[in-house]
Design an enzyme around this catalytic site. Structure first.
Site, PDB file in Angstrom:
ATOM      1  CG  PHE A  12      31.049  55.487  43.005  1.00 41.45           C
ATOM      2  CD1 PHE A  12      30.939  56.591  43.848  1.00 41.45           C
ATOM      3  CD2 PHE A  12      32.309  54.915  42.809  1.00 41.45           C
ATOM      4  CE1 PHE A  12      32.074  57.129  44.478  1.00 41.45           C
ATOM      5  CE2 PHE A  12      33.434  55.429  43.432  1.00 41.45           C
ATOM      6  CZ  PHE A  12      33.319  56.550  44.264  1.00 41.45           C
ATOM      7  N   GLY A  14      29.707  57.930  37.775  1.00 36.56           N
ATOM      8  CA  GLY A  14      28.866  58.679  36.841  1.00 36.56           C
ATOM      9  C   GLY A  14      28.084  59.784  37.544  1.00 36.56           C
ATOM     10  CG  ASP A  60      20.953  47.085  28.292  1.00 42.40           C
ATOM     11  OD1 ASP A  60      22.140  47.429  28.205  1.00 42.40           O
ATOM     12  OD2 ASP A  60      20.587  45.910  28.479  1.00 42.40           O
ATOM     13  CB  THR A 101      26.891  45.805  30.774  1.00 44.65           C
ATOM     14  OG1 THR A 101      25.631  45.219  31.065  1.00 44.65           O
ATOM     15  CG2 THR A 101      26.853  47.299  31.093  1.00 44.65           C
ATOM     16  CB  THR A 125      39.331  50.075  35.334  1.00 41.88           C
ATOM     17  OG1 THR A 125      40.029  49.523  36.453  1.00 41.88           O
ATOM     18  CG2 THR A 125      39.078  48.938  34.352  1.00 41.88           C
ATOM     19  CG  ASP A 126      43.791  50.672  38.407  1.00 43.25           C
ATOM     20  OD1 ASP A 126      42.802  49.926  38.419  1.00 43.25           O
ATOM     21  OD2 ASP A 126      44.293  51.161  39.454  1.00 43.25           O
ATOM     22  CD  GLU A 127      40.169  45.845  38.824  1.00 42.87           C
ATOM     23  OE1 GLU A 127      39.958  44.697  38.410  1.00 42.87           O
ATOM     24  OE2 GLU A 127      39.762  46.259  39.922  1.00 42.87           O
ATOM     25  CE1 TYR A 150      34.874  46.493  35.693  1.00 48.88           C
ATOM     26  CE2 TYR A 150      36.962  46.215  36.873  1.00 48.88           C
ATOM     27  CZ  TYR A 150      36.009  47.029  36.284  1.00 48.88           C
ATOM     28  OH  TYR A 150      36.196  48.393  36.274  1.00 48.88           O
ATOM     29  CE  LYS A 154      35.606  49.587  32.262  1.00 48.39           C
ATOM     30  NZ  LYS A 154      34.460  50.475  31.929  1.00 48.39           N
ATOM     31  N   PRO A 205      35.682  41.796  56.414  1.00 45.24           N
ATOM     32  CG  PRO A 205      34.207  41.103  54.722  1.00 45.24           C
ATOM     33  CD  PRO A 205      34.401  42.150  55.767  1.00 45.24           C
ATOM     34  NE  ARG A 214      43.009  46.566  44.165  1.00 47.11           N
ATOM     35  CZ  ARG A 214      43.717  45.445  44.075  1.00 47.11           C
ATOM     36  NH1 ARG A 214      45.029  45.459  44.247  1.00 47.11           N
ATOM     37  NH2 ARG A 214      43.123  44.296  43.791  1.00 47.11           N
ATOM     38  N   PRO A 274      39.725  34.739  44.231  1.00 46.34           N
ATOM     39  CG  PRO A 274      38.227  33.179  43.358  1.00 46.34           C
ATOM     40  CD  PRO A 274      38.299  34.393  44.214  1.00 46.34           C
ATOM     41  CG  HIS A 276      43.047  39.731  45.479  1.00 46.61           C
ATOM     42  ND1 HIS A 276      42.798  39.762  46.831  1.00 46.61           N
ATOM     43  CD2 HIS A 276      42.946  41.016  45.056  1.00 46.61           C
ATOM     44  CE1 HIS A 276      42.557  40.998  47.199  1.00 46.61           C
ATOM     45  NE2 HIS A 276      42.655  41.782  46.136  1.00 46.61           N
TER      46      HIS A 276
HETATM   47  O1  DAU Z   1      41.234  49.738  40.276  1.00 43.30           O
HETATM   48  C1  DAU Z   1      40.047  50.230  39.722  1.00 43.30           C
HETATM   49  C2  DAU Z   1      38.958  49.282  40.078  1.00 43.30           C
HETATM   50  O2  DAU Z   1      38.759  49.394  41.457  1.00 43.30           O
HETATM   51  C3  DAU Z   1      37.655  49.505  39.343  1.00 43.30           C
HETATM   52  O3  DAU Z   1      37.837  49.319  37.980  1.00 43.30           O
HETATM   53  C4  DAU Z   1      36.613  48.525  39.840  1.00 43.30           C
HETATM   54  O4  DAU Z   1      35.377  48.782  39.229  1.00 43.30           O
HETATM   55  C5  DAU Z   1      36.480  48.641  41.326  1.00 43.30           C
HETATM   56  O5  DAU Z   1      35.605  47.639  41.797  1.00 43.30           O
HETATM   57  C6  DAU Z   1      37.830  48.508  42.004  1.00 43.30           C
HETATM   58  O6  DAU Z   1      38.331  47.158  41.954  1.00 43.30           O
HETATM   59  P1  DAU Z   1      38.976  46.431  43.213  1.00 43.30           P
HETATM   60  O7  DAU Z   1      38.729  44.997  43.088  1.00 43.30           O
HETATM   61  O8  DAU Z   1      40.354  46.877  43.471  1.00 43.30           O
HETATM   62  O9  DAU Z   1      38.049  47.114  44.362  1.00 43.30           O
HETATM   63  P2  DAU Z   1      37.280  46.533  45.607  1.00 43.30           P
HETATM   64  O10 DAU Z   1      36.682  47.693  46.302  1.00 43.30           O
HETATM   65  O11 DAU Z   1      36.400  45.380  45.301  1.00 43.30           O
HETATM   66  O12 DAU Z   1      38.478  45.954  46.500  1.00 43.30           O
HETATM   67  C7  DAU Z   1      39.548  46.772  46.878  1.00 43.30           C
HETATM   68  C8  DAU Z   1      40.567  45.872  47.549  1.00 43.30           C
HETATM   69  O13 DAU Z   1      40.010  45.352  48.757  1.00 43.30           O
HETATM   70  C9  DAU Z   1      40.936  44.666  46.702  1.00 43.30           C
HETATM   71  O14 DAU Z   1      42.321  44.370  46.874  1.00 43.30           O
HETATM   72  C10 DAU Z   1      40.086  43.549  47.281  1.00 43.30           C
HETATM   73  C11 DAU Z   1      39.987  43.925  48.745  1.00 43.30           C
HETATM   74  N1  DAU Z   1      38.724  43.506  49.379  1.00 43.30           N
HETATM   75  C12 DAU Z   1      37.554  43.822  48.783  1.00 43.30           C
HETATM   76  C13 DAU Z   1      36.362  43.426  49.342  1.00 43.30           C
HETATM   77  C14 DAU Z   1      35.050  43.785  48.675  1.00 43.30           C
HETATM   78  C15 DAU Z   1      38.766  42.795  50.574  1.00 43.30           C
HETATM   79  O15 DAU Z   1      39.854  42.521  51.144  1.00 43.30           O
HETATM   80  N2  DAU Z   1      37.576  42.402  51.132  1.00 43.30           N
HETATM   81  C16 DAU Z   1      36.375  42.669  50.562  1.00 43.30           C
HETATM   82  O16 DAU Z   1      35.340  42.267  51.126  1.00 43.30           O
END
Ligand code: DAU
Length: 344
Positions: A12, A14, A60, A101, A125-127, A150, A154, A205, A214, A274, A276
């Site tokens: 994405f 990249g 790889d 990876t 990442t900010d994570e 994850y 990182k 969901p 976020r 879990p 989160h």
């Molecule tokens: O913050 C940077 C990061 O953002 C990147 O390093 C990661 O690669 C990228 O996956 C992303 O991480 P998040 O876990 O924040 O992103 P995600 O899109 O999975 O989820 C965004 C928010 O939405 C998070 O609080 C979880 C929530 N979520 C996500 C999914 C997939 C839901 O509530 N329901 C869902 O089904």
């Protein structure tokens, strides 16, 4: 910086970077090095494969021989590392590949860069900062406190990159990105998942109460941020890249639904992820000091992304009808079957 090896260039961020870089620096040569996993797709650069200064090596990042040979035969000057397993939920279901990876892959790139005398830019990442309490914004010198497999992988990679600067004086830089949104993001991630579900009339969901925060930054602002660091960043330094403004997931969902003309009744609160992280928030002043500024407001970025999925079904329909179904079942079937938790 005439010849770039862009690892993970079919993913994405990249692929968005490759498109941006070639438009801005048409005299440079880009070699995309990508394993073409489920999230790295040739289609992400469908419009560019005829470009003479772009080529693809399928491989790889953890394959030292192939990385070395690719750099030597293409006389690479700079490696930009986007190659990573990136989805938190996937890291909870199957964490080992994240170490392979994200940690070993980055280590291999560092070794090749050291051996051949190349510069390496690492996309992080900010994570890595972990959950950030209200009232604080992460700065680059904050301690790393990752909380998912994850994020831990990182953080380990970031520390290896910094260790190579300190120990060997390798010319390295790191950017730490916020949640990116935009074209070609795999539908496992929240914004494309919610957009494509809404388009298909399926429920969205939302984990837990949906009040997690976020910074949904436009991927183009991440690309300009990386470009700024490549052109003007200081070696050995880390730069945060985001908008510095957060919203709750429920706010994000509402923008998606409104943009697509869908009803709030599609929102379904399900069992939480879990561990989160409740909130990410970064201070981006250090990058601003190099003359960079984001061009998109997060609300606009989310709306624009949702529209892209409405306009580009050709891109995501084959993903959603393929092996993604198995992942979706594993991740959501039980959650969606449970009685919905009470609305917050
Ligand atoms: O913050 C940077 C990061 O953002 C990147 O390093 C990661 O690669 C990228 O996956 C992303 O991480 P998040 O876990 O924040 O992103 P995600 O899109 O999975 O989820 C965004 C928010 O939405 C998070 O609080 C979880 C929530 N979520 C996500 C999914 C997939 C839901 O509530 N329901 C869902 O089904």
């Amino acid at each position: 910086m005439k010849k770039l090896l862009v690892t993970g260039g079919c993913g994405f961020i990249g692929s968005n970077f490759v498109r941006y870089w070639l438009a801005r620096h048409p005299a440079s040569k880009v070699v995309v090095y990508d394993k073409l996993t489920y999230a790295g797709r040739r289609e992400n650069l469908h419009d560019l494969w005829e470009t003479p200064n772009l080529s693809l090596v399928v491989g790889d990042v953890a394959d030292l021989e192939l990385v070395r040979r690719t750099c030597q035969t293409n006389e690479i000057d700079l490696i930009v590392n986007f190659a990573a397993e990136t989805h938190v939920d996937q890291s909870i279901l199957g964490p080992l590949v994240f170490t392979e990876t994200n940690v070993r892959g980055t280590h291999v790139l560092l070794e090749v860069a050291r051996e051949l005398g190349l510069r390496l830019h690492h996309v992080s990442t900010d994570e890595v900062y972990g959950h950030i309490p209200e009232g604080h914004q992460s700065v680059e010198t904050d301690p790393l406190a990752p909380r998912s497999p994850y994020a831990a992988s990182k953080a380990a990679a970031d520390q290896l990159v910094q260790a190579y600067f300190i120990t060997y004086g390798l010319p390295v830089t790191i950017t730490r990105g916020a949640n990116n949104v935009g074209p070609y993001q795999h539908p496992e991630k929240a914004v494309p998942l919610f957009s494509t579900n809404a388009i298909l009339g399926e429920v969205l969901p939302v984990y837990g109460d949906g009040r997690q925060m976020r910074d949904y930054a436009h991927v183009d602002d991440h690309c300009t941020g990386i470009e700024t660091v490549l052109l003007r960043g200081e070696m050995g330094e880390v730069y945060n890249v985001g908008t510095g403004r957060e919203m709750t997931n429920l706010e994000m969902v509402e923008i998606v639904l409104e943009t697509l003309g869908k009803d709030r009744s599609l929102i379904r609160h399900v069992a939480d992820r879990p561990g989160h992280d409740r909130r990410y928030s970064m201070n981006v002043d250090k990058l601003r000091a190099l003359g960079w500024a984001p061009n998109h407001d997060p609300r606009q970025a989310v709306a624009e992304a949702a529209r892209w999925y409405a306009d580009n079904r050709w891109w995501w329909e084959p993903i959603r009808s393929g092996e993604f179904r198995q992942y979706y079942e594993r991740q959501y079937a039980e959650r969606l079957a449970e009685r919905a938790p009470p609305k917050p």
